[in-house]
Write a protein that holds these residues in place. Structure first.
Motif, PDB file in Angstrom:
ATOM      1  N   ASP A   1       5.196   1.965  -2.243  1.00 16.10           N
ATOM      2  CA  ASP A   1       4.384   0.903  -1.673  1.00 16.10           C
ATOM      3  C   ASP A   1       5.202   0.204  -0.603  1.00 16.10           C
ATOM      4  O   ASP A   1       6.388  -0.061  -0.791  1.00 16.10           O
TER       5      ASP A   1
ATOM      6  N   GLU B   1       0.692  11.958  -0.952  1.00 17.88           N
ATOM      7  CA  GLU B   1       0.880  10.622  -1.516  1.00 17.88           C
ATOM      8  C   GLU B   1       1.994   9.896  -0.779  1.00 17.88           C
ATOM      9  O   GLU B   1       2.996  10.511  -0.413  1.00 17.88           O
TER      10      GLU B   1
ATOM     11  N   SER C   1      -8.763  12.956  -1.865  1.00 19.65           N
ATOM     12  CA  SER C   1      -7.591  13.108  -2.738  1.00 19.65           C
ATOM     13  C   SER C   1      -7.244  14.555  -2.925  1.00 19.65           C
ATOM     14  O   SER C   1      -7.977  15.444  -2.628  1.00 19.65           O
TER      15      SER C   1
ATOM     16  N   CYS D   1      -6.122   4.369  -3.358  1.00 22.49           N
ATOM     17  CA  CYS D   1      -4.813   3.789  -3.080  1.00 22.49           C
ATOM     18  C   CYS D   1      -4.769   2.267  -3.132  1.00 22.49           C
ATOM     19  O   CYS D   1      -3.729   1.695  -3.416  1.00 22.49           O
TER      20      CYS D   1
ATOM     21  N   TYR E   1       0.860  -1.176   0.000  1.00 25.45           N
ATOM     22  CA  TYR E   1       0.000   0.000   0.000  1.00 25.45           C
ATOM     23  C   TYR E   1       0.902   1.234   0.000  1.00 25.45           C
ATOM     24  O   TYR E   1       1.945   1.218   0.662  1.00 25.45           O
TER      25      TYR E   1
ATOM     26  N   ARG F   1      -6.962   8.803   4.199  1.00 25.37           N
ATOM     27  CA  ARG F   1      -6.645   8.607   2.780  1.00 25.37           C
ATOM     28  C   ARG F   1      -7.905   8.562   1.925  1.00 25.37           C
ATOM     29  O   ARG F   1      -7.852   8.197   0.754  1.00 25.37           O
TER      30      ARG F   1
END
Length: 140
Positions: free
Chosen positions: A31, A27, A140, A100, A13, A137
């Motif tokens: 990951d 952001e 955006s 995400c 993630y 999250r």
């Protein structure tokens, strides 16, 4: 298609650290493995609290759980020499509306029920104390 996730699942993630959010970043830089700590179903949606997993030892005063060797194997992290689950912060997301979560991404592994219960117990204590830094999250 929404991901079907269970408590204790470990997957990749784009985790946004609290210090990154404090600097205005929106952001995650890469990951990284995360653990699904608390899934909550509300009005047909799955709200999730995701905890970062790192190979870097926690900083002084940072709440974390060391991951035992057998749990690293179960979680698909057997190549890691050391691992910790960071407890003092989390990313909050809604699976069905996430920007995400990648629905085609496989789960790396899953922690045992006993280890997951330990994570959940410690996380709830932090939440109840008001000390959890939660990065939302869902926007955006």
């Amino acid at each position: 298609m929404a991901l079907t996730l269970r408590q204790g699942d470990v997957f990749l993630y784009p985790y946004l650290w609290n210090w990154q959010a404090d600097k205005g970043e929106a952001e995650g830089r890469k990951d990284r493995p995360v653990c699904l700590a608390l899934p909550l179903r509300k009005v047909g949606l799955t709200h999730v609290f995701l905890l970062a997993i790192t190979g870097t030892p926690p900083q002084q005063g940072q709440r974390a759980i060391a991951i035992p060797e057998i749990e690293k194997r179960r979680a698909g992290l057997k190549q890691w020499k050391n691992g910790w689950i960071i407890l003092g912060e989390c990313n909050y997301d809604i699976v069905e509306h996430s920007f995400c979560l990648d629905p085609s991404q496989p789960v790396l592994g899953r922690f045992s029920d006993a280890f997951t219960a330990r994570i959940k117990t410690e996380l709830r204590a932090i939440i109840e104390s008001g000390a959890l830094a939660r990065i939302d999250r869902t926007v955006s």
